[in-house]
Scaffold this active site. Structure first.
Site, short mmCIF file in Angstrom:
data_model
loop_
_atom_site.label_atom_id
_atom_site.label_comp_id
_atom_site.label_asym_id
_atom_site.label_seq_id
_atom_site.Cartn_x
_atom_site.Cartn_y
_atom_site.Cartn_z
CE LYS A 15 -2.30 -0.81 3.81
NZ LYS A 15 -1.75 -2.13 4.20
NE ARG A 90 -4.17 -0.65 10.20
CZ ARG A 90 -3.12 -0.10 9.60
NH1 ARG A 90 -3.17 1.13 9.16
NH2 ARG A 90 -2.02 -0.80 9.42
NE ARG A 129 7.59 -2.86 6.14
CZ ARG A 129 6.30 -2.52 6.15
NH1 ARG A 129 5.76 -2.00 5.06
NH2 ARG A 129 5.56 -2.68 7.21
NE ARG A 135 6.56 -0.28 10.02
CZ ARG A 135 5.38 -0.14 9.42
NH1 ARG A 135 5.32 0.42 8.24
NH2 ARG A 135 4.28 -0.55 10.00
NE ARG A 146 2.12 -4.31 11.42
CZ ARG A 146 3.18 -4.28 10.61
NH1 ARG A 146 4.29 -4.91 10.95
NH2 ARG A 146 3.13 -3.62 9.49
P1 AMP Z 1 0.86 1.07 9.06
O1 AMP Z 1 2.09 1.86 8.81
O2 AMP Z 1 -0.31 1.51 8.22
O3 AMP Z 1 1.08 -0.42 8.99
O4 AMP Z 1 0.42 1.38 10.56
C1 AMP Z 1 1.28 1.10 11.66
C2 AMP Z 1 0.50 1.03 12.96
O5 AMP Z 1 -0.14 2.29 13.23
C3 AMP Z 1 -0.63 0.01 12.98
O6 AMP Z 1 -0.17 -1.28 13.30
C4 AMP Z 1 -1.53 0.59 14.08
O7 AMP Z 1 -1.00 0.35 15.35
C5 AMP Z 1 -1.42 2.08 13.81
N1 AMP Z 1 -2.44 2.57 12.85
C6 AMP Z 1 -2.22 3.09 11.61
N2 AMP Z 1 -3.37 3.44 11.02
C7 AMP Z 1 -4.35 3.14 11.90
C8 AMP Z 1 -5.77 3.25 11.88
N3 AMP Z 1 -6.42 3.75 10.80
N4 AMP Z 1 -6.46 2.83 12.96
C9 AMP Z 1 -5.83 2.33 14.05
N5 AMP Z 1 -4.51 2.19 14.14
C10 AMP Z 1 -3.76 2.59 13.08
#
Ligand code: AMP
Length: 195
Positions: A15, A90, A129, A135, A146
């Site tokens: 994404k 989400r 990654r 990360r 996740r």
């Molecule tokens: P990502 O980089 O999109 O994988 O997001 C990393 C982390 O941020 C996720 O595992 C969640 O802990 C938090 N996060 C990001 N976007 C959201 C969202 N829309 N709702 C809730 N938690 C989020």
């Protein structure tokens, strides 16, 4: 007409990569809640302190917090030509809040692009990654969590947007260029349909 796009798909589906490319190609901002939350953690803000342990565990930040972040972000003037949402919504309540926020500014999602990828392949990509980006949420245990969180809380959005007739499935198993080409085909069709 503004190009309001949403990318959906499990962690590791690409994404972020596709959102960045779309942003550059079409001159619309990538809005990634994960990036925004990580920035808050790095800056040590009040929000950052609250969400840090949640991100580290791979759980979801409470809806009201991310919705507030998104509301502020959508109000910025750079979204006028469109945007590409990456990692939001989400949950179903987040999707409902997004609908409401968009209604208020008289906008609607042009399409929801679901990047479809086998879970095994996604996990392998994330482990790869982890070595490059370091990360804190790319450890094997957190990755598994996740994935479960995606399946249980985020995947229901596929039916939510399918019911609205705006979901488009994209095979995310190919190379970055192959996926990008599929995405561009969809956008071209949107343009044709909009006249
Ligand atoms: P990502 O980089 O999109 O994988 O997001 C990393 C982390 O941020 C996720 O595992 C969640 O802990 C938090 N996060 C990001 N976007 C959201 C969202 N829309 N709702 C809730 N938690 C989020």
């Amino acid at each position: 007409m503004p190009l309001d796009l949403l990318l959906l798909g499990p962690p590791g589906a690409g994404k972020g990569t596709q959102a960045k490319r779309l942003s550059g190609e079409h001159g619309i901002p990538q809005i990634a809640t994960g990036d925004m939350l990580r920035e808050a953690v790095a800056a040590g803000t009040e929000l950052g302190r609250r969400v840090e342990p949640i991100l580290a565990a791979g759980d979801l930040v409470p809806d009201d917090l991310v919705v507030a972040v998104m509301r502020e972000r959508l109000a910025r003037p750079d979204t006028q030509q469109g945007f590409v949402l990456d990692g939001f919504p989400r949950t179903i309540p987040q999707a409902e809040s997004l609908d409401e926020m968009l209604r208020q500014i008289e906008r609607r999602l042009a399409a929801v692009l679901e990047l479809q990828l086998d879970e095994e392949v996604a996990v392998r990509r994330l482990l790869g990654r982890a070595e490059q980006e370091r990360r804190s949420d790319d450890t094997p245990d957190v990755i598994r969590n996740r994935m479960r969180v995606y399946r249980e809380q985020t995947e229901p959005l596929v039916s939510y947007y399918m019911a609205r007739g705006i979901l488009v499935g994209i095979d995310a198993g190919g190379s970055v260029a192959e996926v990008a080409a599929e995405v561009e085909k969809v956008i071209e069709q949107l343009r044709v349909r909009a006249g």
